[in-house]
Design an enzyme around this catalytic site. Structure first.
Site, mmCIF file in Angstrom:
data_model
loop_
_atom_site.group_PDB
_atom_site.id
_atom_site.type_symbol
_atom_site.label_atom_id
_atom_site.label_comp_id
_atom_site.label_asym_id
_atom_site.label_seq_id
_atom_site.Cartn_x
_atom_site.Cartn_y
_atom_site.Cartn_z
ATOM 1 N N GLY A 152 2.621 6.410 9.063
ATOM 2 C CA GLY A 152 4.195 6.729 8.802
ATOM 3 C C GLY A 152 5.013 5.381 9.095
ATOM 4 O O GLY A 152 6.337 5.663 8.566
ATOM 5 N N SER A 195 4.166 2.414 8.204
ATOM 6 C CA SER A 195 3.961 1.354 7.120
ATOM 7 C C SER A 195 4.998 0.948 6.465
ATOM 8 O O SER A 195 5.970 1.887 6.122
ATOM 9 C CB SER A 195 2.728 2.081 6.219
ATOM 10 O OG SER A 195 1.621 2.036 6.670
ATOM 11 N N GLY A 196 5.047 -0.423 6.240
ATOM 12 C CA GLY A 196 6.149 -0.871 5.283
ATOM 13 C C GLY A 196 7.150 -1.311 6.288
ATOM 14 O O GLY A 196 8.297 -1.912 5.556
ATOM 15 N N ASP A 243 -0.207 -7.484 1.684
ATOM 16 C CA ASP A 243 0.188 -6.162 1.577
ATOM 17 C C ASP A 243 1.476 -6.304 1.582
ATOM 18 O O ASP A 243 2.148 -5.951 2.680
ATOM 19 C CB ASP A 243 -0.575 -5.448 2.673
ATOM 20 C CG ASP A 243 -0.156 -4.120 2.620
ATOM 21 O OD1 ASP A 243 0.419 -3.502 1.658
ATOM 22 O OD2 ASP A 243 -0.286 -3.309 3.646
ATOM 23 N N HIS A 293 0.700 -1.236 0.062
ATOM 24 C CA HIS A 293 -0.067 -0.086 0.073
ATOM 25 C C HIS A 293 0.919 1.302 -0.006
ATOM 26 O O HIS A 293 0.305 2.508 -0.256
ATOM 27 C CB HIS A 293 -1.082 -0.156 1.261
ATOM 28 C CG HIS A 293 -0.502 0.328 2.591
ATOM 29 N ND1 HIS A 293 -0.196 -0.549 3.417
ATOM 30 C CD2 HIS A 293 -0.051 1.566 3.006
ATOM 31 C CE1 HIS A 293 0.381 0.163 4.494
ATOM 32 N NE2 HIS A 293 0.480 1.404 4.454
#
Length: 517
Positions: free
Chosen positions: A223, A225-226, A126, A78
């Site tokens: 912030g 994410s990933g 994801d 995402h």
């Protein structure tokens, strides 16, 4: 680089036993930060504590990620749903988003690979890979994390750490100088997580893993994410999750949700075919308390043993250790053979760049392994009737015994040295010249005294007579270390039975609709 010149051959060779040459090879020097002895409810991380952490930036930081080898970064789909790398920069060795960062290195992104089954509505699958524009050199502040292998188990309560430069509260940004934050949160079992999220109308799938406190207060946030969720085992940090989504941040009974990395070993290795990331099996101890959780709508615990497709180096079936590991995507670049052992499949070009084909009189006789620029290790039994070096040729970079091999190189053998160790069945071949090293020809690392407990994952590869189709393509399979029984374990490593003939075995140590974050 692995495989410096062998000390030709004044000392003992690595101990091996049986009819197969056994190589001990650490999957990757991953997950060992030299300097590691906001996130919500967290603390500032010390420089170098999490050397795999990266920041994805266009104009500003917007997502995190983790370095998994010298050329690839793992992140959330995402974060980059368009798959367009234009304007995207990856920062490594970064401590704060503002101010001086003396250990910082940056790379643009050459390629983005979003998982083909990513669903932006459900957040299933994801996960994405970023290929850097050029490789990075490892330092005390930049090094890769290990990834959780497909047979990993993460029971409720397993300690995990999450890192990132995200918000420190719902709608509350990270204050200046925006230092990397870390927070420790326990794993929440998928059954309990499913129940927690059912009231929100969100389904937790087997491709997800959750972490957080019942009382809330600690969590990843927007912030982050990933970025990575990691757990420590045997001195190594293993990435279990990729920060994906949540409802708010750090709310009671609403844990953070992460992409379950162990579900994607096949997919990752199908995309990264050389210098593959270090996948390590994380094994939870004790009992899985999540199995006792129940709520309305929760699927029952399976009464039959599901199967999984594990590691992309082969197609095999294993018994999952928790109910949260069911079916993973099948390998996209392997073709299972028929009329062979069910877990044998075809290797792809460059997948095993150390594999050597030993030829006598133009015919393949044995397999071997490139262990340095001019040395191949193999079985001494290959030369029982013909120990004359001038009769032998070593072919590197070969995939097919019958067919085109555009990357192969053929070298003469200048010397054959047999091991003088009692009960050892090993020989070393000195090549007449050093081959050019590339993605298809690379030396393997040799064991330096590591122990490989029962259950450790290992792979076999070779050109087995009568298998591999008309072209006799290189075959591979996954097996595991087993108890040797009455055999002396100082001289031997024993594996589960398989039917590939004349193979070289490599053993890898297993010590890997709602707001996104």
């Amino acid at each position: 680089m692995c495989g410096g010149a062998l000390p030709w051959l004044s000392g003992a060779l690595p101990r091996v036993g049986g009819a197969l040459v056994i190589f001990l090879h650490l999957s990757s020097d991953c997950g060992r930060p030299p300097l590691n002895t906001r996130i919500v409810g967290g603390q500032d991380a010390l420089a170098g504590s999490w050397p795999w952490q990266v920041s994805l930036q266009k104009t500003n930081h917007f997502c995190g990620g983790s370095l998994i080898n010298n050329l690839w970064v793992l992140t959330a789909a995402h974060c980059i749903p368009s798959g367009n790398p234009a304007g995207l920069t990856v920062f490594l060795g970064l401590q704060s988003l503002q101010g001086s960062n003396p250990n910082k290195v940056s790379r643009t992104v050459a390629q983005i690979i979003v998982h083909p089954d990513y669903n932006s509505v459900t957040s299933n699958n994801d996960i994405a890979l970023l290929k850097l524009s050029s490789s990075v050199s490892f330092t005390s502040y930049i090094s890769p994390v290990c990834l959780a292998a497909s047979d990993s188990s993460f029971y409720s309560g397993v300690n995990s750490w999450v890192t990132g430069w995200g918000n420190v509260g719902e709608g509350v940004g990270l204050p200046s100088p925006q230092t990397l934050m870390e927070v420790e949160v326990p794993v929440v079992g998928n059954r309990l997580c499913y129940c927690d999220y059912s009231s929100e109308g969100i389904t937790i799938t087997d491709n997800m893993i959750c972490a957080g406190l019942t009382e809330g207060g600690k969590d990843s946030c927007q912030g982050d994410s990933g970025g990575p969720m990691v757990s420590k085992q045997g001195g190594r940090w293993i990435q279990a999750g990729v920060v994906s989504f949540g409802v708010g941040c750090a709310r009671p009974n609403i844990p953070g949700v992460y992409t379950r990395v162990s579900q994607y070993q096949n997919w990752v290795n199908s995309q990264i075919t050389s210098n593959q990331p270090g996948f390590i099996t994380f094994t939870s101890t004790g009992t899985n308390s999540d199995l006792s959780v129940s709520c309305t709508g929760l699927p029952p615990i399976p009464t039959t043993t599901p199967t999984t497709t594990t590691t992309t180096t082969t197609t095999t079936t294993t018994t999952p250790t928790t109910n949260t590991t069911t079916t993973t995507p099948t390998t996209t670049n392997t073709t299972p053979m028929t009329n062979t052992t069910s877990n044998i499949s075809v290797a792809s070009a460059g997948e095993w760049p150390w594999m050597a084909s030993l030829h006598k009189n133009g015919q393949h006789v044995c397999g071997g392994t490139l262990v340095s620029k001019d040395s191949v290790l193999t079985s001494a039994s290959c030369f029982s009737s013909s120990p004359n070096a001038s009769e032998w040729t070593v072919i590197l970079g070969r995939l097919k015994q019958n067919g085109s091999n555009p990357f192969e190189i053929s070298l003469k053998v200048s010397n054959i040295t047999m091991s003088n160790l009692t009960a050892s069945n090993v020989a070393a071949l000195q090549l007449s010249a050093e081959p050019p090293l590339n993605d298809y020809i690379q030396p393997i690392c040799l064991d330096t005294g590591l122990t490989f407990p029962v259950g450790s994952t290992c792979w076999a590869a070779g050109w087995s007579a009568g298998q591999g189709g008309q072209e006799q393509v290189l075959l591979k399979l996954q097996t595991s270390v087993v108890n040797c029984g009455n055999v002396s374990i100082s001289d031997s490593i024993c594996t589960s039975q398989f039917t590939l003939e004349q193979v070289v075995v490599k053993i890898i140590h297993d010590e890997m609709g709602h707001p996104f974050k």
